[in-house]
Write a protein that holds these residues in place. Sequence first.
Motif, mmCIF file in Angstrom:
data_model
loop_
_atom_site.group_PDB
_atom_site.id
_atom_site.type_symbol
_atom_site.label_atom_id
_atom_site.label_comp_id
_atom_site.label_asym_id
_atom_site.label_seq_id
_atom_site.Cartn_x
_atom_site.Cartn_y
_atom_site.Cartn_z
ATOM 1 N N MET A 1 0.848 -1.194 0.000
ATOM 2 C CA MET A 1 0.000 0.000 0.000
ATOM 3 C C MET A 1 0.885 1.246 0.000
ATOM 4 S SD MET A 1 -2.953 1.152 2.706
ATOM 5 C CE MET A 1 -4.459 0.683 1.901
ATOM 6 N N ASN A 2 0.503 2.202 -0.771
ATOM 7 C CA ASN A 2 1.219 3.459 -0.919
ATOM 8 C C ASN A 2 1.172 4.277 0.375
ATOM 9 O OD1 ASN A 2 1.813 6.193 -1.608
ATOM 10 N ND2 ASN A 2 1.348 5.740 -3.736
ATOM 11 N N THR A 3 2.262 4.961 0.698
ATOM 12 C CA THR A 3 2.331 5.795 1.897
ATOM 13 C C THR A 3 1.232 6.852 1.927
ATOM 14 O OG1 THR A 3 4.721 5.475 1.976
ATOM 15 C CG2 THR A 3 3.840 7.306 3.238
ATOM 16 N N ALA A 4 0.906 7.425 0.774
ATOM 17 C CA ALA A 4 -0.136 8.452 0.729
ATOM 18 C C ALA A 4 -1.485 7.890 1.173
ATOM 19 C CB ALA A 4 -0.241 9.046 -0.677
ATOM 20 N N TRP A 5 -1.779 6.652 0.808
ATOM 21 C CA TRP A 5 -3.058 6.045 1.198
ATOM 22 C C TRP A 5 -3.088 5.740 2.693
ATOM 23 C CZ3 TRP A 5 -7.206 6.483 -1.626
ATOM 24 C CH2 TRP A 5 -7.069 6.729 -2.980
ATOM 25 N N ILE A 6 -1.946 5.370 3.249
ATOM 26 C CA ILE A 6 -1.860 5.160 4.702
ATOM 27 C C ILE A 6 -2.067 6.490 5.415
ATOM 28 C CG2 ILE A 6 -0.323 4.517 6.606
ATOM 29 C CD1 ILE A 6 0.939 2.470 4.594
ATOM 30 N N MET A 7 -1.442 7.545 4.898
ATOM 31 C CA MET A 7 -1.628 8.878 5.475
ATOM 32 C C MET A 7 -3.080 9.327 5.354
ATOM 33 S SD MET A 7 1.892 10.758 4.272
ATOM 34 C CE MET A 7 1.370 12.367 4.778
ATOM 35 N N LEU A 8 -3.740 8.966 4.258
ATOM 36 C CA LEU A 8 -5.153 9.317 4.093
ATOM 37 C C LEU A 8 -5.999 8.606 5.144
ATOM 38 C CD1 LEU A 8 -7.400 10.797 2.644
ATOM 39 C CD2 LEU A 8 -7.401 8.976 0.909
#
Length: 109
Positions: A1-8
């Motif tokens: 999973m992409n870091t941006a999606w985790i941050m989201l």
Amino acid sequence: MNTAWIMLALAIAAEVIATSALKLSNGFTRLGPSVVTVCGYAASFYLLSQILKSLEVGIVYAVWSGVGLAAVALIGVFWFGETITLLKLLGLLAILVGVILLNLAGGGH
């Protein structure tokens, strides 16, 4: 999973916590929930500002607001004892379908 999606996901969690605390703040008359509200919204918007460096604003906002709205609605029902009707359930389903369609359109990749 992409870091941006985790941050989201973290931004959504912060916003949901902040909104729940807002209900508990009693119009900002209770210090603890008021502090949680301000800090939660600040964290959520900071995370959003970082996410927008790599993901499209339309997708980010749709997911953030849609998932957050659905989560807050469910918290309202299960934690605050608010009512749920068929019309409310259909509205939440419509939001979920909209978020899925936006993601399938390819803008979130």
